[in-house]
Write a protein that holds these residues in place. Structure first.
Motif, mmCIF file in Angstrom:
data_model
loop_
_atom_site.group_PDB
_atom_site.id
_atom_site.type_symbol
_atom_site.label_atom_id
_atom_site.label_comp_id
_atom_site.label_asym_id
_atom_site.label_seq_id
_atom_site.Cartn_x
_atom_site.Cartn_y
_atom_site.Cartn_z
ATOM 1 N N THR A 1 3.769 68.656 -11.275
ATOM 2 C CA THR A 1 3.283 68.687 -9.886
ATOM 3 C C THR A 1 4.434 68.607 -8.894
ATOM 4 O OG1 THR A 1 2.988 66.276 -9.922
ATOM 5 C CG2 THR A 1 1.076 67.642 -10.509
ATOM 6 N N ARG A 2 5.659 68.371 -9.393
ATOM 7 C CA ARG A 2 6.793 68.239 -8.482
ATOM 8 C C ARG A 2 7.957 69.105 -8.966
ATOM 9 N NH1 ARG A 2 5.223 62.647 -8.672
ATOM 10 N NH2 ARG A 2 7.104 61.964 -9.759
ATOM 11 N N PRO A 3 7.831 70.427 -8.862
ATOM 12 C CA PRO A 3 8.955 71.301 -9.227
ATOM 13 C C PRO A 3 10.109 71.146 -8.242
ATOM 14 C CG PRO A 3 7.210 72.568 -8.204
ATOM 15 C CD PRO A 3 6.664 71.184 -8.392
ATOM 16 N N LEU A 4 11.247 71.702 -8.587
ATOM 17 C CA LEU A 4 12.418 71.593 -7.739
ATOM 18 C C LEU A 4 12.216 72.330 -6.413
ATOM 19 C CD1 LEU A 4 15.226 72.169 -10.392
ATOM 20 C CD2 LEU A 4 14.587 70.009 -9.313
ATOM 21 N N PRO A 5 13.031 71.988 -5.391
ATOM 22 C CA PRO A 5 12.924 72.676 -4.104
ATOM 23 C C PRO A 5 13.209 74.169 -4.218
ATOM 24 C CG PRO A 5 14.230 70.670 -3.912
ATOM 25 C CD PRO A 5 14.025 70.908 -5.366
ATOM 26 N N LEU A 6 12.783 74.903 -3.214
ATOM 27 C CA LEU A 6 12.990 76.342 -3.155
ATOM 28 C C LEU A 6 14.474 76.675 -3.300
ATOM 29 C CD1 LEU A 6 11.707 79.151 -2.532
ATOM 30 C CD2 LEU A 6 12.316 78.727 -0.139
ATOM 31 N N ASP A 7 14.782 77.628 -4.200
ATOM 32 C CA ASP A 7 16.136 78.128 -4.420
ATOM 33 C C ASP A 7 17.076 77.116 -5.072
ATOM 34 O OD1 ASP A 7 15.531 80.627 -3.512
ATOM 35 O OD2 ASP A 7 16.310 80.294 -1.492
ATOM 36 N N SER B 1 21.762 72.218 -8.010
ATOM 37 C CA SER B 1 22.462 72.687 -6.815
ATOM 38 C C SER B 1 21.493 73.459 -5.933
ATOM 39 C CB SER B 1 23.655 73.572 -7.187
ATOM 40 O OG SER B 1 23.218 74.803 -7.753
ATOM 41 N N ARG B 2 21.895 73.603 -4.679
ATOM 42 C CA ARG B 2 21.093 74.370 -3.724
ATOM 43 C C ARG B 2 22.051 75.048 -2.751
ATOM 44 N NH1 ARG B 2 16.009 72.119 -0.076
ATOM 45 N NH2 ARG B 2 14.928 74.112 0.087
ATOM 46 N N PRO B 3 21.857 76.319 -2.447
ATOM 47 C CA PRO B 3 22.838 77.059 -1.643
ATOM 48 C C PRO B 3 22.790 76.692 -0.167
ATOM 49 C CG PRO B 3 20.951 78.448 -2.147
ATOM 50 C CD PRO B 3 20.757 77.177 -2.916
ATOM 51 N N PRO B 4 23.834 77.021 0.574
ATOM 52 C CA PRO B 4 23.848 76.745 2.019
ATOM 53 C C PRO B 4 22.835 77.600 2.749
ATOM 54 C CG PRO B 4 25.731 78.086 1.399
ATOM 55 C CD PRO B 4 25.069 77.662 0.124
ATOM 56 N N GLY B 5 22.412 77.114 3.895
ATOM 57 C CA GLY B 5 21.470 77.863 4.710
ATOM 58 C C GLY B 5 20.031 77.607 4.347
ATOM 59 N N LYS B 6 19.767 77.241 3.095
ATOM 60 C CA LYS B 6 18.408 76.970 2.669
ATOM 61 C C LYS B 6 18.278 75.547 2.138
ATOM 62 C CE LYS B 6 17.499 81.785 1.535
ATOM 63 N NZ LYS B 6 17.118 82.763 0.492
ATOM 64 N N LEU C 1 21.554 70.050 3.224
ATOM 65 C CA LEU C 1 22.984 69.881 3.400
ATOM 66 C C LEU C 1 23.575 71.247 3.731
ATOM 67 C CD1 LEU C 1 22.067 67.710 0.959
ATOM 68 C CD2 LEU C 1 24.441 67.060 1.319
ATOM 69 N N ALA C 2 24.158 71.381 4.922
ATOM 70 C CA ALA C 2 24.469 72.682 5.500
ATOM 71 C C ALA C 2 25.417 73.529 4.653
ATOM 72 C CB ALA C 2 25.069 72.488 6.899
ATOM 73 N N LYS C 3 26.316 72.883 3.906
ATOM 74 C CA LYS C 3 27.275 73.644 3.106
ATOM 75 C C LYS C 3 26.751 73.962 1.709
ATOM 76 C CE LYS C 3 31.389 71.721 5.374
ATOM 77 N NZ LYS C 3 32.651 70.975 5.158
ATOM 78 N N GLY C 4 25.533 73.578 1.415
ATOM 79 C CA GLY C 4 25.059 73.637 0.050
ATOM 80 C C GLY C 4 25.538 72.407 -0.696
ATOM 81 N N TYR C 5 24.987 72.169 -1.865
ATOM 82 C CA TYR C 5 25.387 70.962 -2.575
ATOM 83 C C TYR C 5 25.179 71.115 -4.069
ATOM 84 C CZ TYR C 5 20.370 69.843 -2.946
ATOM 85 O OH TYR C 5 19.031 69.878 -3.229
ATOM 86 N N LYS D 1 32.550 77.772 -8.928
ATOM 87 C CA LYS D 1 31.917 78.953 -8.334
ATOM 88 C C LYS D 1 31.647 78.768 -6.851
ATOM 89 C CE LYS D 1 29.517 80.210 -12.632
ATOM 90 N NZ LYS D 1 28.174 80.388 -13.272
ATOM 91 N N HIS D 2 31.401 77.511 -6.451
ATOM 92 C CA HIS D 2 31.033 77.214 -5.064
ATOM 93 C C HIS D 2 31.873 76.036 -4.563
ATOM 94 C CE1 HIS D 2 27.548 79.810 -5.755
ATOM 95 N NE2 HIS D 2 27.297 79.104 -6.852
ATOM 96 N N PRO D 3 33.147 76.261 -4.291
ATOM 97 C CA PRO D 3 34.043 75.147 -3.951
ATOM 98 C C PRO D 3 33.697 74.425 -2.659
ATOM 99 C CG PRO D 3 35.134 77.274 -3.615
ATOM 100 C CD PRO D 3 33.853 77.558 -4.344
ATOM 101 N N HIS D 4 32.886 75.042 -1.788
ATOM 102 C CA HIS D 4 32.554 74.401 -0.519
ATOM 103 C C HIS D 4 31.274 73.555 -0.606
ATOM 104 C CE1 HIS D 4 35.757 76.584 1.379
ATOM 105 N NE2 HIS D 4 35.244 77.743 1.006
ATOM 106 N N TYR D 5 30.633 73.557 -1.745
ATOM 107 C CA TYR D 5 29.435 72.724 -1.890
ATOM 108 C C TYR D 5 29.805 71.240 -1.758
ATOM 109 C CZ TYR D 5 26.121 76.293 -3.591
ATOM 110 O OH TYR D 5 25.270 77.365 -3.703
ATOM 111 N N GLN D 6 28.908 70.478 -1.152
ATOM 112 C CA GLN D 6 29.057 69.027 -1.087
ATOM 113 C C GLN D 6 28.679 68.426 -2.430
ATOM 114 O OE1 GLN D 6 29.747 66.498 1.696
ATOM 115 N NE2 GLN D 6 30.010 65.534 -0.301
ATOM 116 N N LEU D 7 29.456 67.468 -2.889
ATOM 117 C CA LEU D 7 29.154 66.744 -4.124
ATOM 118 C C LEU D 7 28.402 65.470 -3.772
ATOM 119 C CD1 LEU D 7 29.328 66.066 -7.123
ATOM 120 C CD2 LEU D 7 31.703 65.356 -6.763
#
Length: 357
Positions: A95-101, A120-125, A128-132, A204-210
């Motif tokens: 009943t609780r799948p992961l967030p979109l994208d 992980s989740r990409p920026p813009g969606k 966290l604005a930079k993705g994470y 692959k995504h060095p700007h993602y927030q950890l």
């Protein structure tokens, strides 16, 4: 890696609606108190006087949306208990799948029952604005026994290898943490697998927030992981830890070391009289900042005890013993659903009033 296709509202946890009637109790607690003049940890100043960008990363209060994103993950991971892989999460009827994208890169339950996920989740969606890329831990069912056992042992932080503890810095040789928490993170090569997964994502995504997160004993695991990650990635990589209902994790030398890491921001949310953040015994102390969720809203306390020289507030007198005065609620307030209800329905109603800033 598995990608989810779930759309989640900006206010966070969808399944809270199933227990919305419980929100009344929390809302009643939030209303009677007069509005505070400031909900910021910097108690002697107004928020307008303190632009957060002037402070080190470790002292910047995370935005409400970021906290909600990580609460969402900390809440949802409980639904995956009994599953064994990212594929199962993606294709199960949970009943609780992961967030979109969002992409699940790793999910396992270790031999010590440590339930961990790297997502992980990409920026813009993402919130966290930079993705994470997030390391998410679940709590366990036997937290009371683990935290109240009189034989609780402190141990050196990290793994033991070739006669040394490589995670113990030479300038802080006496840091020690709760052995159970330490084993949950490091035993059977679990941390190495988590680290390898995170490194792969960040390559692959060095700007993602950890980020790291979790609830209850999962919260303590998230603290130890954030510190270990900061060592592996070095001072140029910020690590954000937001958790919920976190117990004390180590000795005073541990606190001195962790609170001195300017690239590690640890924010421990505490709901009302949740008893777990007041455990284990006095040999253990908190690291990072305490965000107390109570009537009148949330208030952040700088490194828990504050700093008189800088005019920074610490937790109020009696904070440590308050749950023992109200034993009826101290276990109920620890439930992850209580955190979800308060942060979604109370703080979400007016974040400018009820969320620290």
């Amino acid at each position: 890696a598995c990608v989810s296709g779930r759309l989640v509202g900006a206010r966070g946890v969808e399944s809270v609606s199933a227990v919305a009637n419980e929100a009344d109790h929390q809302k009643e607690k939030a209303q009677p108190a007069p509005a505070r003049t400031s909900t910021h940890a910097y108690a002697e100043h107004s928020p307008g006087q303190l632009a957060q960008e002037y402070f080190p990363f470790s002292e910047r209060i995370p935005p409400y949306e970021t906290t909600m994103e990580l609460l969402h993950l900390s809440y949802d991971i409980y639904a995956y208990r009994g599953l064994s892989s990212c594929d199962e999460i993606l294709h199960s009827n949970t009943t609780r799948p992961l967030p979109l994208d969002a992409t699940c890169h790793m999910y396992e339950t270790s031999l010590l029952d440590t339930q961990v996920m790297v997502v992980s989740r990409p920026p813009g969606k993402a919130e966290l604005a930079k993705g994470y890329v997030a390391v998410v831990y679940a709590g366990t069912d036997d937290f009371r026994n683990i935290l109240t056992d009189g034989d609780i042992i402190q141990t050196s932080f990290g793994t033991y290898s070739n006669g040394t503890y490589p995670f113990v810095p030479s300038d802080h040789p006496d840091i020690e943490v709760h052995m159970g928490f330490n084993n949950a993170v490091f035993k059977h090569g679990l941390f190495d697998r988590v680290l390898e997964t995170v490194q792969s994502v960040l390559k692959k995504h060095p700007h993602y927030q950890l980020v790291t997160t979790g609830h209850s004993l999962g919260a303590s695991d998230s603290v130890l992981t954030s510190v270990a990650m900061s060592q592996k990635f070095g001072p140029d990589r910020n690590v954000l830890c937001i958790n919920f209902g976190c117990p004390r994790t180590g000795n005073r030398a541990w606190r001195e070391y962790v609170n001195g890491l300017s690239n590690v921001g640890i924010w421990r949310f505490v709901n009302a009289v949740d008893i777990v953040p007041r455990l284990p015994d006095a040999r253990f102390v908190h690291v990072g900042h305490t965000v107390q969720l109570d009537k009148g809203g949330g208030r952040a306390y700088f490194f828990h005890f504050g700093n008189v020289d800088r005019g920074l507030a610490g937790v109020p007198v009696g904070w440590e013993v308050e749950p023992f005065i109200a034993p009826i609620y101290n276990g109920i307030d620890h439930m992850i659903i209580r955190y979800a209800i308060y942060l979604t329905d109370v703080v979400g109603f007016d974040a400018t009033k009820y969320y620290p800033h």
